[in-house]
Write an enzyme that holds these catalytic residues in place. Structure first.
Site, short mmCIF file in Angstrom:
data_model
loop_
_atom_site.label_atom_id
_atom_site.label_comp_id
_atom_site.label_asym_id
_atom_site.label_seq_id
_atom_site.Cartn_x
_atom_site.Cartn_y
_atom_site.Cartn_z
N HIS A 164 -9.81 73.30 -37.70
CA HIS A 164 -9.78 73.81 -39.07
C HIS A 164 -10.83 74.90 -39.14
CE1 HIS A 164 -9.16 73.51 -43.47
NE2 HIS A 164 -10.35 74.06 -43.46
N CYS A 165 -10.40 76.11 -39.43
CA CYS A 165 -11.34 77.23 -39.42
C CYS A 165 -11.80 77.57 -40.83
CB CYS A 165 -10.67 78.45 -38.78
SG CYS A 165 -11.79 79.83 -38.57
#
Lengths: 364, 158
Positions: free
Chosen positions: A204-205
């Site tokens: 998850h960026c």
């Protein structure tokens, strides 16, 4: 034919609502869409049909009537965009005129192309569905539960909810996801920030404000590679400008002109590093998730575990990861919920049973 | 044995909705054909014949349907010259080309939807079964709905 109910009569029937208790829909998912009260259903049938994104159970936000989606906490995306746009603007305003005159006029063209590519890749990564798997329907969840119970041993301890499959002669354990009520396909992971199972989950960026998964990995990769080129390019150009410039010049203007340099200097190393890391992942057909957990590097102590998804050929892996056909979004966010108050079984949190329509026919 | 089911089906064909059919007749059971991961993450379904369908349809027919579906999905995800060309073209145009063009995968999905509709019309609906397009279930399962045998009663008035 379809149970299109007369609003006046239907309201009365709905208020009885005994049928609500018959269906065990209370596999109950605690999620965003509150159950509408009985009276509101009439308003729904008369008013606009709702789209599926409005009842989506994950923690995502939707814009443009479901065309654009981001994670709930997209906090850092404006910062990322702002930094890129600001640095590039300063570059175009202060450095390009000088460099066009003294070096070559290709510089703004190259800079512009890189900048456009970076922004488009970033937006594609942020706004696309990363490969979210829709949650299991109530029927499917019940069927899976039954399968688990049937195969359980007679001991009192509940069986561990894993399923073993053999992929390319490698044993892979599939875990059961309690939120989505299904066995996760291989390479799928549940993102706690977005509360969704994402296929080929990478990470998850926060910079991008979205998960990176099967459907947007190639855009993410394009983004970081083009961003490293852009950063290096701006860094180089600004350095050239400052060294070539005859007058020294101190003061606010110079400080502003030098700020792209500072921003780029600090970011180029981390972005280059990230690009290098992801190039390695692409070439070996791994995800960040698998690399960090050491799923295939034998850390689990088992004998030779190899990555069963790799084609053992760098070129083939790159092509498979970056150039494979783009799979469609599985969540159909712009589809309509049916007008009957018994929505499709794809939405497990909806309270009204499938058989309401039929029962109403007999009552009316 | 099921005089009303095909009639209903022809009505629902106008609305192209499988769910209408589901809500008109009474459902006896649902079977879920799971994914087969032995060749990797590509979309393939198990050809194992579920025991619940033994009385309704023969094994060959079922396996034929699943095998055709598997072939279609393999075609959708095939890595070949065409998909690379599409990928490169998309990359060069910064993926804006997909605003006007359909991806290869989407084209094959349409073919699959048509095939399933056709199978339902010809083979499954007459036997009181209904295949649900896997795309409606996140490409995880092929849901087969088994309707009650209505040979003794009407479907509408139950």
């Amino acid at each position: 034919m379809s149970a299109r109910r007369d609003p006046a009569g239907g309201g009365g029937t709905m208020k009885n609502c005994e049928y609500r208790q018959i269906e065990p829909q209370g596999l109950g998912t605690p999620n965003a869409a509150p159950p509408p009260p009985a009276g509101a259903n009439d308003a729904d049938t008369r008013a606009k049909r709702r789209r599926k994104w409005e009842v989506f159970p994950g923690k995502n936000r939707f814009y443009c009537d479901g065309r654009i989606m981001v994670a709930r906490q997209s906090g850092v995306l404006p910062l990322t965009l702002g930094l890129i746009v600001l640095t590039s603007c300063l570059f175009f305003v202060f450095d390009c005129p000088f460099l066009v005159e003294h070096v070559t006029s290709c510089i703004p063209a190259i800079g512009g192309a890189l900048f456009a590519f970076v922004i488009i890749s970033l937006l594609q990564t942020s706004f696309r569905d990363p490969g979210i798997l829709p949650r299991a329907t109530a029927d499917e969840a019940a069927y899976t539960e039954k399968q688990i119970d049937d195969s359980a041993s007679s001991s009192y301890r509940p069986p561990p909810r894993t399923l073993e499959v053999i992929i390319n002669q490698q044993v892979v354990k599939l875990k059961y996801c309690f939120t989505c009520k299904m066995f996760r396909p291989p390479r799928t992971s549940h993102c706690s920030l977005c509360d969704n199972c994402v296929e080929r989950f990478d990470h998850h960026c926060p910079w991008v404000g979205n998960c990176v998964g099967k459907r947007n990995y190639r855009f993410f990769y394009a983004f970081i590679v083009s961003l490293s080129f852009l950063t290096a390019f701006i860094f180089g150009c600004v350095t050239t400008h400052l060294t070539l410039r005859s007058q020294g010049g101190k003061g606010l203007i110079t400080a502003v002109q030098e700020s792209p340099l500072i921003v780029c200097f600090f970011s180029v190393w981390s972005i280059l590093g990230l690009s290098g890391f992801h190039t390695y992942l692409v070439a070996s057909n791994l995800t960040t998730n698998e690399d960090i957990k050491g799923s295939w590097s034998g850390n689990s102590g088992v004998q030779n575990t190899v990555n069963p998804y790799s084609y053992n050929n760098i070129f083939a892996n790159c092509c498979a990861v970056l150039c494979a056909p783009l799979p469609p979004s599985l969540i159909d966010r712009r589809g309509f919920l049916p007008t009957q108050e018994s929505p499709p079984a794809a939405q497990p949190q909806v309270e009204l049973p499938v058989f309401v329509g039929k029962s109403d026919l007999t009552v009316v | 044995a099921l005089p009303h089911l095909p009639a209903l089906w022809s009505n629902t064909r106008k609305t192209h909705s499988l769910q209408d059919l589901r809500q008109q007749a009474s459902i006896a059971a649902k079977v879920f054909v799971q994914r087969d991961y032995t060749t990797g993450t590509i979309c393939q379904f198990q050809t194992k014949f579920p025991s619940e369908l033994e009385t309704r349809i023969d094994k060959q027919q079922f396996e034929e349907t699943i095998r055709t579906l598997n072939n279609l999905y393999a075609e959708a995800e095939k890595l070949g010259g065409r998909s690379y060309l599409e990928g490169c073209l998309a990359c060069v145009t910064a993926y804006t080309i997909f605003l006007c063009m359909e991806t290869h995968y989407e084209k094959v999905l349409k073919k699959i939807a048509k095939y399933i509709q056709e199978q339902n019309d010809k083979i499954y609906a007459p036997r009181g079964l209904l295949l649900t397009d896997p795309i409606e279930r996140g490409l995880r399962v092929v849901e087969i709905t088994i309707f009650e045998d209505q040979s003794n009663g009407r479907i509408e008035g139950r």
